[in-house]
Design an enzyme around this catalytic site. Structure first.
Site, mmCIF file in Angstrom:
data_model
loop_
_atom_site.group_PDB
_atom_site.id
_atom_site.type_symbol
_atom_site.label_atom_id
_atom_site.label_comp_id
_atom_site.label_asym_id
_atom_site.label_seq_id
_atom_site.Cartn_x
_atom_site.Cartn_y
_atom_site.Cartn_z
ATOM 1 C CG LEU A 1 41.153 46.319 19.538
ATOM 2 C CD1 LEU A 1 40.830 47.670 19.245
ATOM 3 C CD2 LEU A 1 40.121 45.281 18.848
ATOM 4 C CB CYS A 2 47.096 42.644 18.183
ATOM 5 S SG CYS A 2 47.204 41.870 19.765
ATOM 6 N N GLY A 3 44.357 40.797 16.673
ATOM 7 C CA GLY A 3 44.070 39.240 16.246
ATOM 8 C C GLY A 3 44.405 38.177 17.120
#
Lengths: 295, 132
Positions: free
Chosen positions: A90-92
């Site tokens: 969930l960090c691009g």
């Protein structure tokens, strides 16, 4: 056409998601500040180290018997790629961009007929690389339990790399990580660790060139032998800190856009919900009126 | 009263100290030495030991360092230490842990050269423990 209840449920669920992404964004922002601070505090040491290394390298240039950590083993058949990625998702595109770079490098090396070994730091990179290069991955370092990256973590990885080097398991070692530029941009970077690439530009080296008069205690070569392994750990430490800041930055912007997207979705769904509610009311009214007229 | 000069103590995690001091005693790997203003440029590795910093006539500070090196010039001294702990925070437990680490290093050493070095470090640590 979804019923009113379905729409209500969907709106509620998107709202809940938005709350989570919003919270994650805020947590990432707080962590980013701390990670940036840590990276800044580590900078003076690394900078001094660079200067001293450059001094020693120039003092020893052209001499025989330079340590292999500095000049390499004279071959470049086996490459070790150290891929630093994050432990959480969930960090691009943070992990993907690092992995893409590692993958491109590995493919290029393999195409040249070289041997490639991969050391993964962080779970996410391992997961992604494992699909294509499962046979090449020699080890995975887990930093999951680590709350705040300390120098000892980097030392552990450094010791592992040096051990492999001593056993002549590889000739060239390259470190992959994301350099923190701004919150929005993180630049995946490859850094050659072994043999130590001369860092800093010539001007900088020339500036510290007055050190020719230094007295070394013990001998230059001995200091160098002591210093080179330490330099490996310092570089890894720096990479880990840069990575930590980049990860939080990437997560912050990813979660920011996720929150915005959720907001847009809620607006669209609310609009649809209101329309269908209105339509239903109108329909009921028409039914009543036409029923009354028929009497 | 000695003239002050710039002193910096840096560990990988942060800049521990940066101020003007009068004298610093550095535990060099080939023996302790004191640095005053106007010292000839010297670069030396460190042994595990205590850096004694004389800030001025009254103030003094002692910091335990392990691994690293010192770089002295005519008007500045920089110590890069892998580990630096102010003496007030250093207690027997931390030292015992360090000694244990050093012992492991000795046991893990693969070549005689490495072992000799690790043993040296261990001896120095034990000496320090005894002097506390």
């Amino acid at each position: 056409m979804p019923s009113l209840k379905d729409l209500r449920n969907r709106i509620a669920s998107v709202k809940a998601t938005q709350k989570i992404t919003k919270a994650m964004q805020m947590v990432a922002a707080a962590k980013l500040r701390r990670a940036q601070l840590a990276a800044e505090e580590a900078r003076p040491y690394a900078e001094r180290m660079d200067v001293v290394m450059a001094n020693l390298a120039t003092a020893l240039a052209g001499q025989d018997g330079a340590p292999p950590l500095m000049v390499g083993t004279g071959k470049d058949d086996v490459h070790l790629l150290v891929a630093c990625t994050s432990e959480r998702g969930l960090c691009g595109g943070f992990n993907t961009s690092i992995v893409r770079m590692v993958r491109a490098k590995a493919r290029a090396l393999l195409a040249d007929g070289k041997q490639v070994k991969i050391l993964c730091v962080g779970k996410k990179g391992f997961d992604q690389l494992n699909r294509e290069f499962a046979s090449l991955i020699i080890d995975q370092v887990d930093l999951r339990e680590v709350k705040r990256i300390g120098f000892s973590n980097a030392q552990g990885i450094g010791a592992r790399v040096l051990e492999l080097f001593d056993e002549s398991e590889f000739d060239v070692c390259t470190l992959f990580f994301a350099r923190f530029q701004t919150v929005m941009t993180q630049v995946p970077t490859a850094l050659q660790l072994i043999p130590a690439a001369p860092s800093g530009d010539d001007e900088e080296n020339a500036m510290s060139g007055s050190n020719a008069a230094y007295e070394y205690e013990p001998e230059e070569s001995e200091i160098l032998v002591d210093l080179l392994p330490r330099n490996v750990s310092v570089q890894i430490f720096r990479a880990l800190l840069e990575n930590a800041a980049s990860e939080q930055g990437a997560r912050m912007s990813a979660m920011d856009s996720a929150t915005r997207n959720a907001g847009e979705m809620i607006d669209a769904l609310t609009m649809e919900y209101n329309r269908s509610r209105q339509a239903q009311i109108t329909k009921e009214l028409i039914e009543i009126i036409s029923g009354a007229e028929a009497l | 009263m000695a003239e002050p000069f710039q002193f910096e103590l840096v560990s990988p995690e942060k800049l521990l100290m940066s101020e003007d001091v009068e004298m610093v005693v550095v535990p060099g790997s080939e023996g302790d030495f004191a640095i005053l203003k106007g010292h000839a440029p010297v670069m030396s590795t460190l042994k595990p030991g205590v850096v004694e910093i004389q800030i001025n006539d009254k103030e003094q500070q002692r910091i335990f360092v392990r691994g690293g090196f010192a770089e002295a010039g005519p008007d500045s001294l920089t110590i890069l230490a892998e580990k630096a702990i102010p003496m007030e925070d250093l207690d027997a437990d931390i030292l015992a842990q360090e000694i244990q680490n050093a012992e492991e290093d000795v046991n893990d050493a693969k070549s005689d050269e490495v072992r000799a070095k690790a043993q040296e470090q261990l001896d120095q640590l034990e000496q320090l423990q005894a002097s506390l």
